[in-house]
Design an enzyme around this catalytic site. Structure first.
Site, PDB file in Angstrom:
ATOM      1  N   GLY A 253      78.154  89.828  55.106  1.00 37.14           N
ATOM      2  CA  GLY A 253      78.654  88.994  54.016  1.00 37.14           C
ATOM      3  C   GLY A 253      78.742  87.545  54.411  1.00 37.14           C
ATOM      4  O   GLY A 253      77.933  87.046  55.209  1.00 37.14           O
ATOM      5  N   CYS A 260      93.774  84.249  61.093  1.00 38.28           N
ATOM      6  CA  CYS A 260      93.783  84.835  62.441  1.00 38.28           C
ATOM      7  C   CYS A 260      92.445  84.750  63.165  1.00 38.28           C
ATOM      8  O   CYS A 260      92.355  84.118  64.216  1.00 38.28           O
ATOM      9  CB  CYS A 260      94.256  86.281  62.373  1.00 38.28           C
ATOM     10  SG  CYS A 260      96.006  86.391  61.960  1.00 38.28           S
ATOM     11  N   LYS A 263      91.012  81.198  64.368  1.00 37.77           N
ATOM     12  CA  LYS A 263      91.817  80.516  65.393  1.00 37.77           C
ATOM     13  C   LYS A 263      91.940  81.355  66.672  1.00 37.77           C
ATOM     14  O   LYS A 263      91.963  80.808  67.768  1.00 37.77           O
ATOM     15  CB  LYS A 263      93.196  80.133  64.829  1.00 37.77           C
ATOM     16  CG  LYS A 263      94.235  81.228  64.831  1.00 37.77           C
ATOM     17  CD  LYS A 263      95.626  80.676  64.535  1.00 37.77           C
ATOM     18  CE  LYS A 263      96.651  81.759  64.272  1.00 37.77           C
ATOM     19  NZ  LYS A 263      96.913  82.699  65.343  1.00 37.77           N
TER      20      LYS A 263
HETATM   21  P1  NAD Z   1     103.147  81.926  58.555  1.00 36.27           P
HETATM   22  O1  NAD Z   1     102.668  80.530  58.640  1.00 36.27           O
HETATM   23  O2  NAD Z   1     102.928  82.707  57.296  1.00 36.27           O
HETATM   24  O3  NAD Z   1     104.697  81.993  58.873  1.00 36.27           O
HETATM   25  C1  NAD Z   1     105.287  81.333  59.954  1.00 36.27           C
HETATM   26  C2  NAD Z   1     106.706  80.954  59.537  1.00 36.27           C
HETATM   27  O4  NAD Z   1     107.387  80.424  60.682  1.00 36.27           O
HETATM   28  C3  NAD Z   1     106.762  79.860  58.474  1.00 36.27           C
HETATM   29  O5  NAD Z   1     107.535  80.325  57.370  1.00 36.27           O
HETATM   30  C4  NAD Z   1     107.422  78.694  59.184  1.00 36.27           C
HETATM   31  O6  NAD Z   1     108.236  77.908  58.329  1.00 36.27           O
HETATM   32  C5  NAD Z   1     108.258  79.416  60.226  1.00 36.27           C
HETATM   33  N1  NAD Z   1     108.662  78.564  61.353  1.00 36.27           N
HETATM   34  C6  NAD Z   1     107.901  77.712  62.086  1.00 36.27           C
HETATM   35  N2  NAD Z   1     108.661  77.112  63.030  1.00 36.27           N
HETATM   36  C7  NAD Z   1     109.923  77.606  62.899  1.00 36.27           C
HETATM   37  C8  NAD Z   1     111.133  77.368  63.578  1.00 36.27           C
HETATM   38  N3  NAD Z   1     111.204  76.503  64.593  1.00 36.27           N
HETATM   39  N4  NAD Z   1     112.233  78.039  63.183  1.00 36.27           N
HETATM   40  C9  NAD Z   1     112.169  78.898  62.156  1.00 36.27           C
HETATM   41  N5  NAD Z   1     111.035  79.175  61.462  1.00 36.27           N
HETATM   42  C10 NAD Z   1     109.928  78.524  61.827  1.00 36.27           C
HETATM   43  O7  NAD Z   1     102.481  82.701  59.781  1.00 36.27           O
HETATM   44  P2  NAD Z   1     102.083  84.240  59.882  1.00 36.27           P
HETATM   45  O8  NAD Z   1     100.788  84.474  59.189  1.00 36.27           O
HETATM   46  O9  NAD Z   1     103.253  85.086  59.572  1.00 36.27           O
HETATM   47  O10 NAD Z   1     101.758  84.327  61.445  1.00 36.27           O
HETATM   48  C11 NAD Z   1     102.773  84.276  62.419  1.00 36.27           C
HETATM   49  C12 NAD Z   1     102.188  84.664  63.770  1.00 36.27           C
HETATM   50  O11 NAD Z   1     101.693  86.007  63.705  1.00 36.27           O
HETATM   51  C13 NAD Z   1     100.988  83.804  64.194  1.00 36.27           C
HETATM   52  O12 NAD Z   1     100.993  83.677  65.572  1.00 36.27           O
HETATM   53  C14 NAD Z   1      99.810  84.648  63.747  1.00 36.27           C
HETATM   54  O13 NAD Z   1      98.656  84.375  64.517  1.00 36.27           O
HETATM   55  C15 NAD Z   1     100.309  86.038  64.010  1.00 36.27           C
HETATM   56  N6  NAD Z   1      99.679  87.083  63.205  1.00 36.27           N
HETATM   57  C16 NAD Z   1      99.440  86.884  61.889  1.00 36.27           C
HETATM   58  C17 NAD Z   1      98.867  87.889  61.136  1.00 36.27           C
HETATM   59  C18 NAD Z   1      98.549  87.686  59.677  1.00 36.27           C
HETATM   60  O14 NAD Z   1      97.808  88.492  59.118  1.00 36.27           O
HETATM   61  N7  NAD Z   1      99.066  86.661  59.028  1.00 36.27           N
HETATM   62  C19 NAD Z   1      98.561  89.122  61.730  1.00 36.27           C
HETATM   63  C20 NAD Z   1      98.865  89.307  63.082  1.00 36.27           C
HETATM   64  C21 NAD Z   1      99.431  88.279  63.805  1.00 36.27           C
END
Ligand code: NAD
Length: 436
Positions: A253, A260, A263
């Site tokens: 595709g 994810c 990055k």
């Molecule tokens: P996101 O951006 O949706 O959420 C992150 C949250 O953290 C935000 O609401 C932000 O305001 C908050 N935040 C940042 N700094 C802060 C602080 N100092 N105190 C309190 N809150 C704070 O991110 P996400 O998609 O949930 O991803 C989070 C982590 O998990 C990343 O490392 C990502 O790579 C990993 N991850 C994400 C997924 C996915 O599908 N989204 C899957 C597996 C792993």
């Protein structure tokens, strides 16, 4: 167990809701007040099937609360999960500033033994960094442990994935700290891997990089199929039935996007480089992925030639189905390139439109249905494979289009059916359907 989850994004909010559902007392912390206010009012800041109901149930039962007060969250919890964003820097390196800020605050406010769990995706060595930052900010030394517990949930099925993960990875330096997490996850009755901290951190990146490589691999095969007159969907079936290969992530595709894969692959390339290894395989994975959108737009340009002055309906904006997440969505690249070639873009997505408005270039018109987007358009371009599009009324679509041309960036329709319906149909790694 009393748990604090810091960061109420896709990972933190779902993790917090599921732990509460398992009977724990969970406080979810975020630094964005509007997010916490809307959660307190019962409004979800993200779209995730089943999340709203689960959050409401646990809030009503008093097991799930929301706050911006991190020190309070730390003091009332034994286990603190860090689930904040780890975005990429320009260089591909992971920006750990949010993780470090949370670790510093935990150190400053910790009043007794805590287990600090890193759930954010972080480069190998970050567990040690978190340990050092927490310790450095403690006013007086208090014992604590750092654990790596990477997250594998997928947006769109995050609740299901959290309740039934393929595996739970726990990387810890001390046995008691690992056992706290084993106890927490035990009710899920899923396989657990208990290992050292750096191995847990590498498992996460290696898994995502491998899946991204699978996607780029089949896309490279799709290029070969196009040149050879073969059908990549048949090739994919033939490959996927081999147990050693498996069919998952073998769909040709427009390539991978999202918050994810792009990055994490860049980060692993960067980390490997820092450690003295040139990860050429992954560099090619990135290159192949980067070619996907321009390749489709080039096909559109050739078929509609000239693109200038044409109207194109783009179906699907989110980076994948069942999410409103627009981070690194392929729609952004496709639309920018269509506009640059002079086309007018009308777009439709079942849920991501609000987020798309903030990201997509000006001049895009947002439609209320796929048929409205396609009304008098010169072509349809399918970018995200929402189920709604798989079951679309193709006769109706054909009636409203000015020119019956479809570019299917995700191979969701059968070429033979498109031929019967009288469409000119271009998909990925398959022969085009061109009516006589
Ligand atoms: P996101 O951006 O949706 O959420 C992150 C949250 O953290 C935000 O609401 C932000 O305001 C908050 N935040 C940042 N700094 C802060 C602080 N100092 N105190 C309190 N809150 C704070 O991110 P996400 O998609 O949930 O991803 C989070 C982590 O998990 C990343 O490392 C990502 O790579 C990993 N991850 C994400 C997924 C996915 O599908 N989204 C899957 C597996 C792993």
């Amino acid at each position: 167990m009393n748990i604090c989850v810091v960061g109420t994004g896709y990972v933190g909010l779902v993790t917090g809701a599921v732990f509460a559902d398992l009977g724990n007392d969970v406080v979810c912390v975020d630094k964005v007040r509007t997010k916490i206010d809307s959660l307190k009012a019962g409004r979800m800041p993200i779209y995730e099937p089943g999340l709203e109901e689960m959050v409401a149930r646990n809030v009503d039962d008093g097991r799930l609360t929301f706050t911006t007060d991190l020190p309070a969250g730390v003091r009332q919890s034994e286990v603190i999960f860090i689930a904040v964003g780890t975005p990429p820097r320009e260089t591909g390196e992971t920006d750990l500033s949010h993780v470090e800020a949370v670790a510093a605050e935990i150190g400053r406010t910790m009043d007794r033994y805590k287990v600090v769990v890193n759930k954010s995706t972080v480069p190998v060595g970050t567990g040690e960094l978190v340990r050092e930052v927490v310790a450095r900010h403690q006013p007086t030394p208090i014992e604590f442990d750092v654990v790596s517990n990477p997250e594998f949930l997928r947006e769109g099925s995050a609740i299901e994935d959290t309740l039934r993960p393929d595996r739970i990875v726990i990387g810890a330096l001390s046995q008691p700290a690992a056992m706290r997490l084993v106890e927490l996850y035990a009710p899920l009755e899923r396989p657990m891997i208990i290992t050292d901290l750096p191995s847990a951190e590498v498992i996460k990146y290696a898994s995502n990089a491998f899946l991204a490589a699978k996607i780029s691999f089949i896309n490279a095969i799709a290029n070969v199929c196009e040149a050879a007159g073969a059908d990549v969907t048949q090739v994919m079936k033939g490959m996927g039935l081999d147990d050693r290969i498996g069919a998952a992530f073998l769909q040709a595709g427009l390539g991978y996007g999202g918050s994810c894969f792009p990055k994490d692959v860049d980060s692993l390339i960067h980390t490997a480089g820092r450690l003295g290894y040139d990860f050429r395989l992954l560099k090619s994975v990135v290159d192949i992925n980067r070619e996907r959108a321009p390749r489709l737009v080039e096909t559109i340009r050739k078929v509609l030639s000239p693109l200038d002055g044409k109207t194109v309906a783009v179906l699907g904006l989110a980076f994948k189905p069942n999410t409103d997440d627009m981070r690194e969505a392929k729609s952004v690249e496709v639309i920018e390139q269509l506009q640059a070639a002079g086309a007018t873009v009308r777009a439709y997505d079942p849920v991501a439109t609000d987020n798309a408005r903030a990201l997509l270039p000006a001049g895009v018109t947002y439609s209320a249905s796929p048929y409205e987007a396609a009304q008098d358009a010169d072509a349809v371009v399918l970018v995200t494979e929402w189920n709604e599009f798989k079951f679309i009324n193709l006769e109706r679509l054909r009636r409203v289009l000015r020119r019956r041309v479809i570019f299917d960036g995700r191979n969701i329709w059968e070429p033979e059916r498109m031929r019967r319906l009288g469409f000119e149909y271009y998909s990925i790694g398959r022969k085009p359907v061109i009516p006589a």
